[in-house]
Design a protein around this motif. Structure first.
Motif, PDB file in Angstrom:
ATOM      1  N   ALA A  12      10.467   3.148  58.584  1.00  0.00           N
ATOM      2  CA  ALA A  12      10.532   4.301  57.680  1.00  0.00           C
ATOM      3  C   ALA A  12      11.921   4.942  57.692  1.00  0.00           C
ATOM      4  CB  ALA A  12       9.471   5.337  58.069  1.00  0.00           C
ATOM      5  N   LEU A  14      14.765   3.410  58.433  1.00  0.00           N
ATOM      6  CA  LEU A  14      15.696   2.481  57.778  1.00  0.00           C
ATOM      7  C   LEU A  14      15.590   2.540  56.256  1.00  0.00           C
ATOM      8  CD1 LEU A  14      15.774  -0.859  59.794  1.00  0.00           C
ATOM      9  CD2 LEU A  14      17.729   0.529  59.117  1.00  0.00           C
ATOM     10  N   THR A  15      14.349   2.513  55.725  1.00  0.00           N
ATOM     11  CA  THR A  15      14.185   2.489  54.266  1.00  0.00           C
ATOM     12  C   THR A  15      14.438   3.867  53.637  1.00  0.00           C
ATOM     13  OG1 THR A  15      11.766   2.695  54.539  1.00  0.00           O
ATOM     14  CG2 THR A  15      12.640   0.476  54.185  1.00  0.00           C
ATOM     15  N   CYS A  18      18.914   4.386  54.505  1.00  0.00           N
ATOM     16  CA  CYS A  18      19.734   3.313  53.913  1.00  0.00           C
ATOM     17  C   CYS A  18      20.347   3.741  52.585  1.00  0.00           C
ATOM     18  CB  CYS A  18      18.912   2.034  53.744  1.00  0.00           C
ATOM     19  SG  CYS A  18      17.681   2.118  52.433  1.00  0.00           S
ATOM     20  N   TRP A  19      19.761   4.768  51.912  1.00  0.00           N
ATOM     21  CA  TRP A  19      20.285   5.194  50.606  1.00  0.00           C
ATOM     22  C   TRP A  19      21.523   6.073  50.719  1.00  0.00           C
ATOM     23  CZ3 TRP A  19      19.076   1.902  47.286  1.00  0.00           C
ATOM     24  CH2 TRP A  19      17.884   1.192  47.452  1.00  0.00           C
ATOM     25  N   PRO A  21      24.550   5.404  52.338  1.00  0.00           N
ATOM     26  CA  PRO A  21      25.809   4.722  51.990  1.00  0.00           C
ATOM     27  C   PRO A  21      25.957   4.465  50.480  1.00  0.00           C
ATOM     28  CG  PRO A  21      24.660   3.539  53.760  1.00  0.00           C
ATOM     29  CD  PRO A  21      23.771   4.648  53.346  1.00  0.00           C
ATOM     30  N   GLN A  22      24.850   4.102  49.803  1.00  0.00           N
ATOM     31  CA  GLN A  22      24.934   3.865  48.349  1.00  0.00           C
ATOM     32  C   GLN A  22      25.286   5.167  47.619  1.00  0.00           C
ATOM     33  OE1 GLN A  22      24.287   0.691  46.431  1.00  0.00           O
ATOM     34  NE2 GLN A  22      25.553   2.037  45.202  1.00  0.00           N
ATOM     35  N   ARG A  25      28.941   5.974  48.369  1.00  0.00           N
ATOM     36  CA  ARG A  25      29.826   5.014  47.711  1.00  0.00           C
ATOM     37  C   ARG A  25      29.943   5.338  46.217  1.00  0.00           C
ATOM     38  NH1 ARG A  25      30.714  -0.843  48.404  1.00  0.00           N
ATOM     39  NH2 ARG A  25      31.587  -1.608  46.475  1.00  0.00           N
ATOM     40  N   ASP A  31      31.514   4.340  40.366  1.00  0.00           N
ATOM     41  CA  ASP A  31      31.244   3.020  39.789  1.00  0.00           C
ATOM     42  C   ASP A  31      29.756   2.698  39.919  1.00  0.00           C
ATOM     43  OD1 ASP A  31      31.128   0.398  38.985  1.00  0.00           O
ATOM     44  OD2 ASP A  31      32.075  -0.400  40.806  1.00  0.00           O
ATOM     45  N   THR A  32      29.076   2.619  38.775  1.00  0.00           N
ATOM     46  CA  THR A  32      27.635   2.339  38.783  1.00  0.00           C
ATOM     47  C   THR A  32      27.322   1.113  37.924  1.00  0.00           C
ATOM     48  OG1 THR A  32      27.351   3.838  36.899  1.00  0.00           O
ATOM     49  CG2 THR A  32      26.980   4.771  39.096  1.00  0.00           C
ATOM     50  N   LYS A  33      28.372   0.368  37.554  1.00  0.00           N
ATOM     51  CA  LYS A  33      28.217  -0.724  36.590  1.00  0.00           C
ATOM     52  C   LYS A  33      27.187  -1.775  37.018  1.00  0.00           C
ATOM     53  CE  LYS A  33      31.154  -3.834  33.931  1.00  0.00           C
ATOM     54  NZ  LYS A  33      31.199  -5.028  34.820  1.00  0.00           N
ATOM     55  N   SER A  34      27.199  -2.161  38.311  1.00  0.00           N
ATOM     56  CA  SER A  34      26.273  -3.222  38.762  1.00  0.00           C
ATOM     57  C   SER A  34      24.841  -2.737  38.974  1.00  0.00           C
ATOM     58  CB  SER A  34      26.753  -3.843  40.074  1.00  0.00           C
ATOM     59  OG  SER A  34      28.130  -3.756  40.259  1.00  0.00           O
ATOM     60  N   LEU A  35      24.629  -1.421  38.892  1.00  0.00           N
ATOM     61  CA  LEU A  35      23.283  -0.891  39.154  1.00  0.00           C
ATOM     62  C   LEU A  35      22.411  -0.994  37.902  1.00  0.00           C
ATOM     63  CD1 LEU A  35      24.173   2.408  41.091  1.00  0.00           C
ATOM     64  CD2 LEU A  35      23.473   0.228  42.078  1.00  0.00           C
ATOM     65  N   PHE A  43      12.396   3.138  40.482  1.00  0.00           N
ATOM     66  CA  PHE A  43      12.346   3.390  41.921  1.00  0.00           C
ATOM     67  C   PHE A  43      12.259   4.896  42.195  1.00  0.00           C
ATOM     68  CE2 PHE A  43      14.413   3.423  46.260  1.00  0.00           C
ATOM     69  CZ  PHE A  43      13.348   2.834  46.901  1.00  0.00           C
ATOM     70  N   LYS A  80      24.240   7.234  37.794  1.00  0.00           N
ATOM     71  CA  LYS A  80      24.128   6.094  36.869  1.00  0.00           C
ATOM     72  C   LYS A  80      24.050   6.604  35.432  1.00  0.00           C
ATOM     73  CE  LYS A  80      23.307   2.016  35.160  1.00  0.00           C
ATOM     74  NZ  LYS A  80      24.380   1.007  35.096  1.00  0.00           N
TER      75      LYS A  80
ATOM     76  N   GLN B  22      16.854  -5.332  38.743  1.00  0.00           N
ATOM     77  CA  GLN B  22      18.124  -5.422  39.482  1.00  0.00           C
ATOM     78  C   GLN B  22      18.415  -6.869  39.886  1.00  0.00           C
ATOM     79  OE1 GLN B  22      20.411  -2.631  40.526  1.00  0.00           O
ATOM     80  NE2 GLN B  22      21.567  -4.538  40.499  1.00  0.00           N
ATOM     81  N   ASP B  31      27.560  -9.669  39.108  1.00  0.00           N
ATOM     82  CA  ASP B  31      28.343  -8.471  39.414  1.00  0.00           C
ATOM     83  C   ASP B  31      27.595  -7.621  40.439  1.00  0.00           C
ATOM     84  OD1 ASP B  31      29.813  -6.163  39.496  1.00  0.00           O
ATOM     85  OD2 ASP B  31      29.202  -5.464  37.515  1.00  0.00           O
ATOM     86  N   SER B  34      29.275  -2.567  42.490  1.00  0.00           N
ATOM     87  CA  SER B  34      28.828  -1.177  42.749  1.00  0.00           C
ATOM     88  C   SER B  34      27.779  -1.070  43.841  1.00  0.00           C
ATOM     89  CB  SER B  34      28.253  -0.543  41.480  1.00  0.00           C
ATOM     90  OG  SER B  34      28.758  -1.078  40.305  1.00  0.00           O
ATOM     91  N   SER B  36      26.184  -1.107  47.491  1.00  0.00           N
ATOM     92  CA  SER B  36      26.608  -0.906  48.873  1.00  0.00           C
ATOM     93  C   SER B  36      25.995  -2.000  49.750  1.00  0.00           C
ATOM     94  CB  SER B  36      26.168   0.472  49.356  1.00  0.00           C
ATOM     95  OG  SER B  36      26.097   0.496  50.767  1.00  0.00           O
ATOM     96  N   THR B  39      23.761  -0.399  52.444  1.00  0.00           N
ATOM     97  CA  THR B  39      22.460   0.004  51.893  1.00  0.00           C
ATOM     98  C   THR B  39      21.564  -1.213  51.699  1.00  0.00           C
ATOM     99  OG1 THR B  39      23.220   2.012  50.780  1.00  0.00           O
ATOM    100  CG2 THR B  39      21.327   0.906  49.803  1.00  0.00           C
ATOM    101  N   TRP B  50       8.694  -3.283  57.688  1.00  0.00           N
ATOM    102  CA  TRP B  50       7.433  -2.820  57.096  1.00  0.00           C
ATOM    103  C   TRP B  50       6.447  -3.977  56.952  1.00  0.00           C
ATOM    104  CZ3 TRP B  50       5.426   1.529  57.501  1.00  0.00           C
ATOM    105  CH2 TRP B  50       6.077   2.727  57.247  1.00  0.00           C
TER     106      TRP B  50
END
Lengths: 84, 84
Positions: A12, A14-15, A18-19, A21-22, A25, A31-35, A43, A80, B22, B31, B34, B36, B39, B50
């Protein structure tokens, strides 16, 4: 705390964290192009529903994990939407 | 199925299948700039834990949701490692 409870606790944490660093960043690079917008929207909505579920079920770990996650993933979604 | 169970079910479906767009987007565009790496690594590890938790606890919904999610997020992580 049993070994199984510790495993669930680590999973719990970790999940959830983990958000971070994103979020940092994306904040730094703008930069959100790859998302995927669809992924980020679905989500964020799903985590929001988990939060409502936790509140209705009176489940403190679900409320805690999902409220922290919600703030982070909603911030990533907002960036985004802003940066495209 | 109670209203609360339906809410949890919808939340679980959303936070699982949301990784499909995604994964397909990354597969198509190659690409991952963006995203992380920290992450993506921590999230994949957390979802994996989990899954192990679900197996040890004998909880079918946790096993199902996290095995599907694990495949998708591990694929995104593999592409991040490959494309940088």
């Amino acid at each position: 705390m049993s070994g199984l409870e510790i495993l669930g606790f680590v999973a719990a944490i970790l999940t959830t964290v983990c958000w971070l660093p994103q979020a940092f960043r994306t904040l730094r690079t703008k930069d959100t192009k790859s998302l995927s917008l669809l992924t980020q929207s679905a989500f964020t909505l799903g985590v929001g529903l988990w939060l409502i579920y936790g509140i209705l079920a009176g489940n403190a770990p679900i409320i805690f994990a999902n409220s922290v996650t919600f703030v982070l993933v909603a911030a990533i979604l907002a960036m985004k939407l802003r940066y495209g």
